[in-house]
Write a protein that holds these residues in place. Structure first.
Motif, PDB file in Angstrom:
ATOM      1  N   TRP A  14       0.828  -1.206   0.000  1.00 44.00           N
ATOM      2  CA  TRP A  14       0.000   0.000   0.000  1.00 44.00           C
ATOM      3  C   TRP A  14       0.868   1.264   0.000  1.00 44.00           C
ATOM      4  O   TRP A  14       0.611   2.209  -0.753  1.00 44.00           O
ATOM      5  CB  TRP A  14      -0.943  -0.006   1.197  1.00 44.00           C
ATOM      6  N   ASP A  15       1.906   1.279   0.809  1.00 43.72           N
ATOM      7  CA  ASP A  15       2.790   2.450   0.861  1.00 43.72           C
ATOM      8  C   ASP A  15       3.433   2.715  -0.489  1.00 43.72           C
ATOM      9  O   ASP A  15       3.675   3.868  -0.867  1.00 43.72           O
ATOM     10  CB  ASP A  15       3.880   2.242   1.917  1.00 43.72           C
ATOM     11  N   ALA A  16       3.718   1.645  -1.234  1.00 41.76           N
ATOM     12  CA  ALA A  16       4.364   1.811  -2.536  1.00 41.76           C
ATOM     13  C   ALA A  16       3.463   2.524  -3.539  1.00 41.76           C
ATOM     14  O   ALA A  16       3.956   3.070  -4.540  1.00 41.76           O
ATOM     15  CB  ALA A  16       4.774   0.444  -3.089  1.00 41.76           C
ATOM     16  N   CYS A  17       2.158   2.550  -3.283  1.00 41.55           N
ATOM     17  CA  CYS A  17       1.211   3.221  -4.187  1.00 41.55           C
ATOM     18  C   CYS A  17       1.014   4.695  -3.832  1.00 41.55           C
ATOM     19  O   CYS A  17       0.290   5.407  -4.544  1.00 41.55           O
ATOM     20  CB  CYS A  17      -0.147   2.514  -4.156  1.00 41.55           C
ATOM     21  N   ALA A  18       1.630   5.148  -2.731  1.00 44.22           N
ATOM     22  CA  ALA A  18       1.403   6.508  -2.262  1.00 44.22           C
ATOM     23  C   ALA A  18       1.994   7.540  -3.223  1.00 44.22           C
ATOM     24  O   ALA A  18       3.122   7.403  -3.695  1.00 44.22           O
ATOM     25  CB  ALA A  18       2.003   6.691  -0.866  1.00 44.22           C
ATOM     26  N   ASP A  19       1.207   8.568  -3.501  1.00 49.70           N
ATOM     27  CA  ASP A  19       1.651   9.711  -4.286  1.00 49.70           C
ATOM     28  C   ASP A  19       0.978  10.944  -3.701  1.00 49.70           C
ATOM     29  O   ASP A  19      -0.039  11.418  -4.219  1.00 49.70           O
ATOM     30  CB  ASP A  19       1.285   9.533  -5.759  1.00 49.70           C
ATOM     31  N   PRO A  20       1.536  11.476  -2.605  1.00 48.33           N
ATOM     32  CA  PRO A  20       0.896  12.605  -1.899  1.00 48.33           C
ATOM     33  C   PRO A  20       0.729  13.844  -2.772  1.00 48.33           C
ATOM     34  O   PRO A  20      -0.127  14.692  -2.484  1.00 48.33           O
ATOM     35  CB  PRO A  20       1.857  12.868  -0.732  1.00 48.33           C
ATOM     36  N   SER A  21       1.526  13.962  -3.826  1.00 47.16           N
ATOM     37  CA  SER A  21       1.415  15.147  -4.679  1.00 47.16           C
ATOM     38  C   SER A  21       0.251  15.057  -5.654  1.00 47.16           C
ATOM     39  O   SER A  21      -0.166  16.064  -6.236  1.00 47.16           O
ATOM     40  CB  SER A  21       2.722  15.349  -5.459  1.00 47.16           C
ATOM     41  N   ALA A  22      -0.255  13.849  -5.843  1.00 44.85           N
ATOM     42  CA  ALA A  22      -1.356  13.663  -6.787  1.00 44.85           C
ATOM     43  C   ALA A  22      -2.674  14.098  -6.157  1.00 44.85           C
ATOM     44  O   ALA A  22      -2.905  13.919  -4.962  1.00 44.85           O
ATOM     45  CB  ALA A  22      -1.444  12.204  -7.224  1.00 44.85           C
ATOM     46  N   THR A  23      -3.514  14.681  -6.953  1.00 46.79           N
ATOM     47  CA  THR A  23      -4.854  15.081  -6.505  1.00 46.79           C
ATOM     48  C   THR A  23      -5.861  14.708  -7.578  1.00 46.79           C
ATOM     49  O   THR A  23      -5.489  14.330  -8.694  1.00 46.79           O
ATOM     50  CB  THR A  23      -4.924  16.604  -6.256  1.00 46.79           C
ATOM     51  N   ILE A  24      -7.130  14.813  -7.225  1.00 43.43           N
ATOM     52  CA  ILE A  24      -8.202  14.612  -8.197  1.00 43.43           C
ATOM     53  C   ILE A  24      -8.768  15.992  -8.511  1.00 43.43           C
ATOM     54  O   ILE A  24      -9.452  16.593  -7.665  1.00 43.43           O
ATOM     55  CB  ILE A  24      -9.301  13.682  -7.647  1.00 43.43           C
ATOM     56  N   PRO A  25      -8.472  16.554  -9.676  1.00 48.18           N
ATOM     57  CA  PRO A  25      -8.912  17.925  -9.992  1.00 48.18           C
ATOM     58  C   PRO A  25     -10.425  18.071  -9.917  1.00 48.18           C
ATOM     59  O   PRO A  25     -11.178  17.125 -10.210  1.00 48.18           O
ATOM     60  CB  PRO A  25      -8.404  18.132 -11.421  1.00 48.18           C
ATOM     61  N   ASP A  26     -10.871  19.235  -9.519  1.00 53.25           N
ATOM     62  CA  ASP A  26     -12.299  19.522  -9.510  1.00 53.25           C
ATOM     63  C   ASP A  26     -12.879  19.284 -10.903  1.00 53.25           C
ATOM     64  O   ASP A  26     -12.240  19.597 -11.920  1.00 53.25           O
ATOM     65  CB  ASP A  26     -12.548  20.973  -9.094  1.00 53.25           C
ATOM     66  N   GLY A  27     -14.059  18.708 -10.947  1.00 61.36           N
ATOM     67  CA  GLY A  27     -14.717  18.422 -12.218  1.00 61.36           C
ATOM     68  C   GLY A  27     -14.378  17.077 -12.813  1.00 61.36           C
ATOM     69  O   GLY A  27     -14.973  16.684 -13.815  1.00 61.36           O
ATOM     70  N   SER A  28     -13.411  16.348 -12.214  1.00 64.42           N
ATOM     71  CA  SER A  28     -13.047  15.028 -12.721  1.00 64.42           C
ATOM     72  C   SER A  28     -14.176  14.031 -12.498  1.00 64.42           C
ATOM     73  O   SER A  28     -14.954  14.145 -11.532  1.00 64.42           O
ATOM     74  CB  SER A  28     -11.786  14.522 -12.026  1.00 64.42           C
ATOM     75  N   GLU A  29     -14.240  13.031 -13.375  1.00 61.98           N
ATOM     76  CA  GLU A  29     -15.228  11.968 -13.196  1.00 61.98           C
ATOM     77  C   GLU A  29     -14.724  11.007 -12.123  1.00 61.98           C
ATOM     78  O   GLU A  29     -13.595  10.513 -12.186  1.00 61.98           O
ATOM     79  CB  GLU A  29     -15.474  11.224 -14.497  1.00 61.98           C
ATOM     80  N   VAL A  30     -15.565  10.742 -11.142  1.00 61.37           N
ATOM     81  CA  VAL A  30     -15.162   9.915  -9.997  1.00 61.37           C
ATOM     82  C   VAL A  30     -16.309   9.003  -9.581  1.00 61.37           C
ATOM     83  O   VAL A  30     -17.451   9.178  -9.999  1.00 61.37           O
ATOM     84  CB  VAL A  30     -14.758  10.780  -8.781  1.00 61.37           C
ATOM     85  N   CYS A  31     -15.975   8.026  -8.733  1.00 59.60           N
ATOM     86  CA  CYS A  31     -16.972   7.263  -7.989  1.00 59.60           C
ATOM     87  C   CYS A  31     -16.724   7.501  -6.502  1.00 59.60           C
ATOM     88  O   CYS A  31     -15.567   7.540  -6.053  1.00 59.60           O
ATOM     89  CB  CYS A  31     -16.863   5.777  -8.291  1.00 59.60           C
TER      90      CYS A  31
END
Length: 507
Positions: free
Chosen positions: A312-329
């Motif tokens: 799980w730690d290997a998947c961490a990317d604290p700099s990544a975000t989900i921009p407003d308006g992105s398609e999500v669940c």
């Protein structure tokens, strides 16, 4: 010990005398299978339509299984054969069934049994297709949807499952139980064992992989109890000539499940009927407990660690975000008091990103504390204002009023009951994505804690994440919400969905 036949002997084998082996019906059955039974699907074993070619270990197995006493009656009345997946169990079972139908006693009754009708039909469907593919079999056997008849002897081969309403009036000569480990209880096994009491030489054979040691009541499962009994017979602790067991598993049950030597011990067809490259691929993306059960035929205690250390730690990317308006669940897992309530977001991207929207957790001194339902509802609305929400994925248990309110407002609420049928594939998908770094995550410490608290539970219904025990205070709600949301986020969206995304600019 036979060291000349690859795959033989199995780890556990109940004793048979030389005289009984000499009188065995195994060679005749093997001859029937190799003369009339054909491969039904293209596979590593060969092309569809070609005759089955039994391996040396299968010849040995049939000789032991069908050993006969001096009076020509079968030595065994009940048998358990345990071998990992893809070692030809269904084809061998279908061949045995057809031999019992074609050359069994007059008025014989052959049954394919399993925990549910779909499972029971697997061996039967293979046998039916074998009849269709062979000129001799199709000339002497009559096919029906759920039965095959041998008119000359008045014998019949049928499908039967635990879902059938009645098993009264049965008089089986041969019964094939497929995947005994999925039997919810002993009822069908015991009914069939009692029903064959009037036959002079009946046989009931369970062919299975391992599973969970315990049933839903916490007692030893049917399959595990038979396995334990078979070991005692094999060790000479119990003398029971009527019971046979051949069980393949690693000599060291704690052996490294990633080691090809471990795979070979549990798979008599390794490198032949089962592809070594498939094992090397599957071990990278399959939870350890599930791999041990299905690929090394090893029993699990019921729970085990979910993700490998560091995955799980290997998947961490604290700099990544989900921009407003992105398609999500959005994944929502809620309770009123005992557990926490979690809201997770997963982007519908080629590499999904997982983050926490909000977590409501009872404080240590929070006796009488309840989840602030109105705050939860407002947090979901706020998430829908921020992103283009394809689905709000949630278990309907206890939160039906909230879901109805949100649906009435036009929000895309999608029920995701946390049943084994849904959570087992979702858990596997999440595991594969995490282990193979096919997702990123925000590094949220709360999510990491809930992921770390989750354990795998394996039982007759599948393998999925659970709390360590019912009353544990180690919360896993964020993990559950993330599993549900990822499962839906990676799906291809349905065109023209019933509920359109809400246009918040119009409010």
């Amino acid at each position: 010990m036979d060291l000349l036949t690859p795959g033989w002997p199995p780890r556990w084998l109940t004793p048979v005398t030389d005289a009984e082996l000499s009188a065995s019906g195994g060679p005749d059955t093997a001859d029937f299978i190799e003369t009339f039974c054909r491969i039904t699907k293209d596979s590593v074993a060969g092309s569809a339509g070609t005759l089955l070619e039994l391996r040396g270990w299968q010849h040995k197995l049939l000789r032991f299984l069908l050993a006969r006493r001096a009076d020509r009656r079968y030595r065994h009345r009940q048998a358990l054969i345990g071998v990992a997946r893809k070692n030809g169990k269904s084809a061998l079972g279908a061949g045995i069934a057809l031999d019992g139908l074609r050359f069994g006693p007059q008025g014989g009754e052959v049954y394919s049994c399993a925990g549910d009708r779909e499972q029971a039909r697997i061996v039967f469907a293979a046998a039916r297709r074998m009849v269709e593919l062979d000129e001799h079999l199709s000339s002497c056997l009559k096919l029906y949807r759920d039965a095959i008849e041998h008119p000359e002897s008045g014998s019949i081969y049928r499908v039967l499952s635990s879902e059938s309403y009645t098993k009264e009036g049965l008089n089986p000569t041969l019964t094939l139980f497929d995947e005994v480990h999925v039997q919810a209880n002993r009822e069908l096994w015991d009914v069939m064992a009692l029903a064959m009491g009037a036959r002079s030489s009946p046989l009931m054979i369970g062919i299975t992989t391992a599973g969970s040691r315990y049933d839903s009541s916490g007692r030893d499962s049917l399959c595990y109890s038979l396995y334990e009994y078979g070991k005692r017979v094999a060790l000479g602790e119990v003398v029971d000539p009527s019971f046979f067991m051949a069980w393949w598993e690693p000599v060291n049950l704690d052996a490294d499940h990633r080691d090809p030597a471990t795979w070979r011990e549990a798979n008599p067809g390794f490198g032949d009927l089962v592809d070594a490259e498939d094992f090397a691929s599957a071990v990278l993306r399959t939870p350890e407990a599930e791999f041990r059960i299905k690929r090394t035929n090893t029993w699990v205690s019921g729970t085990s660690t979910w993700l490998p250390a560091g995955a799980w730690d290997a998947c961490a990317d604290p700099s990544a975000t989900i921009p407003d308006g992105s398609e999500v669940c959005l994944g929502f897992d809620g309770s009123f008091n005992g557990d926490s309530t979690a809201l997770v977001v997963v982007s519908c991207a080629e590499i999904p990103h997982v983050d926490v929207v909000e977590l409501w957790e009872r404080p240590a001194d929070g006796d009488g504390w309840r989840v602030p339902i109105l705050d939860v509802e407002e947090a979901i609305r706020e998430a829908c204002r921020r992103w283009q929400v394809r689905e709000i994925v949630c278990d309907p248990y206890r939160w039906a009023r909230t879901y109805q309110v949100l649906e009435d407002e036009g929000l895309p609420v999608v029920e995701f009951p946390q049943s084994a049928a849904r959570m087992t594939p979702a858990t596997t998908r999440f595991y594969e994505a995490a282990v193979n770094r096919q997702l990123t995550q925000s590094g949220d410490a709360r999510l990491a804690r809930h992921i770390g608290n989750a354990v795998l539970k394996a039982d007759s219904r599948g393998t999925r994440i659970y709390k360590e025990h019912k009353h544990s205070t180690r919360r896993i709600d964020l993990a559950v919400a993330a599993v549900m949301a990822l499962e839906r986020a990676v799906q291809t969206p349905v065109e023209n969905p019933d509920v359109d995304f809400l246009a918040w600019d119009d409010l």
